[in-house]
Design a protein around this motif. Structure first.
Motif, PDB file in Angstrom:
ATOM      1  N   ARG A 199      58.933  45.011  48.514  1.00 10.71           N
ATOM      2  CA  ARG A 199      57.569  44.500  48.457  1.00 10.71           C
ATOM      3  C   ARG A 199      57.524  43.122  49.103  1.00 10.71           C
ATOM      4  O   ARG A 199      58.387  42.279  48.866  1.00 10.71           O
ATOM      5  CB  ARG A 199      57.074  44.409  47.010  1.00 10.71           C
ATOM      6  CG  ARG A 199      55.644  43.873  46.870  1.00 10.71           C
ATOM      7  CD  ARG A 199      55.231  43.839  45.412  1.00 10.71           C
ATOM      8  NE  ARG A 199      55.161  45.190  44.859  1.00 10.71           N
ATOM      9  CZ  ARG A 199      54.091  45.963  44.949  1.00 10.71           C
ATOM     10  NH1 ARG A 199      52.999  45.536  45.566  1.00 10.71           N
ATOM     11  NH2 ARG A 199      54.102  47.170  44.446  1.00 10.71           N
ATOM     12  N   THR A 231      54.526  40.044  50.974  1.00 12.65           N
ATOM     13  CA  THR A 231      53.135  39.605  51.100  1.00 12.65           C
ATOM     14  C   THR A 231      52.856  39.168  52.526  1.00 12.65           C
ATOM     15  O   THR A 231      53.662  38.454  53.137  1.00 12.65           O
ATOM     16  CB  THR A 231      52.836  38.435  50.137  1.00 12.65           C
ATOM     17  OG1 THR A 231      53.103  38.854  48.796  1.00 12.65           O
ATOM     18  CG2 THR A 231      51.383  37.997  50.248  1.00 12.65           C
ATOM     19  N   ASP A 262      46.884  45.672  47.896  1.00 15.16           N
ATOM     20  CA  ASP A 262      48.263  46.155  47.872  1.00 15.16           C
ATOM     21  C   ASP A 262      48.302  47.589  48.381  1.00 15.16           C
ATOM     22  O   ASP A 262      47.565  48.450  47.899  1.00 15.16           O
ATOM     23  CB  ASP A 262      48.826  46.099  46.454  1.00 15.16           C
ATOM     24  CG  ASP A 262      48.973  44.664  45.958  1.00 15.16           C
ATOM     25  OD1 ASP A 262      48.847  43.755  46.786  1.00 15.16           O
ATOM     26  OD2 ASP A 262      49.199  44.470  44.754  1.00 15.16           O
ATOM     27  N   SER A 310      51.411  43.480  50.080  1.00 17.73           N
ATOM     28  CA  SER A 310      50.208  42.808  49.604  1.00 17.73           C
ATOM     29  C   SER A 310      49.611  42.037  50.773  1.00 17.73           C
ATOM     30  O   SER A 310      50.199  41.058  51.239  1.00 17.73           O
ATOM     31  CB  SER A 310      50.532  41.849  48.454  1.00 17.73           C
ATOM     32  OG  SER A 310      50.954  42.552  47.312  1.00 17.73           O
TER      33      SER A 310
END
Length: 228
Positions: A159, A161, A210, A220
């Motif tokens: 994950r 951003t 997301d 994200s």
């Protein structure tokens, strides 16, 4: 008869003080009076200015609050993808915990990504990059039908951003867009965005979406408005 005396008790009556009375020592000179009024007025103006500035600052902060879509606390969230192999388009529907669904379209033919938050009358565009093509192709290649819809769940395998800045004075007319972007944004304001390093501490994030891809990569994407 009322007399006016000098500081010395031995001095004679001052002829220039014939109109002096018992209350003469309490009279305020005009310069002092007008000066006091000017200072009071200046303080009132400064106070009103500070109050208005603080009110505008609070209003700006409330309109640019940090809104995450979805604001999930667990490992999974509700997301589906509509795969259109014929037109090389993959559309994501991401639903938040308050049942607000944002739409993200990856249009391979036009090389564009379009974000449409459910709680805003705005669309945000950016150019597709190499990683976007890879993620979308993984959907298109796995689909056996020309049009199909799959349900996805996000996990924590990978994950990161990404920050996108909304370009000032970059508003577009939705009628200039091609399908399916035109249908998605026909009642919304459309803006171009670009990748950036982040908004910095002085600017607030406008919203985040997301998205999780079949390759177990969750992204994200956070937007904020660039300064004029």
């Amino acid at each position: 008869m009322v007399r006016c005396w000098r500081h010395s008790e031995a001095s004679l009556e001052d002829p220039h003080c014939m109109h002096c009375g018992p209350m003469s020592s309490f009279r305020i000179p005009h310069k002092v009076l007008w000066g006091s009024l000017a200072v009071t007025l200046l303080i009132v103006v400064i106070g009103l200015g500070v109050t208005a500035h603080l009110g505008l600052q609070r209003k700006t902060q409330s309109s640019l609050q940090d809104v995450r879509i979805p604001d999930h606390t667990g490992e999974f969230f509700n997301q589906s993808a509509l795969i259109d192999k014929h037109n090389n388009v993959v559309t994501y529907f991401v639903t938040s915990h308050v049942n607000q669904t944002s739409t993200v379209i990856f249009d391979v033919r036009q090389g564009l990504v379009c974000y449409k938050p459910d709680n805003q009358d705005s669309c945000f565009l950016r150019q597709m990059e190499s990683l976007d093509y890879e993620n979308v192709e993984s959907h298109l290649n796995k689909s056996e039908k020309q049009v199909s819809q799959v349900w996805l769940v996000g996990n924590e395998t990978e994950r990161h951003t990404e920050f996108m800045g909304v370009l000032p004075s970059s508003r577009l007319d939705a009628s200039t867009l091609q399908e399916p972007l035109q249908s998605l944004c026909k009642q919304a304001s459309v803006y171009w965005t670009r990748r950036s390093d982040g908004p910095g501490k002085q600017r607030l994030i406008y919203f985040c979406i997301d998205i999780c891809f079949p390759s177990n990569i969750c992204v994200s994407v956070c937007f904020y408005y660039l300064p004029e």
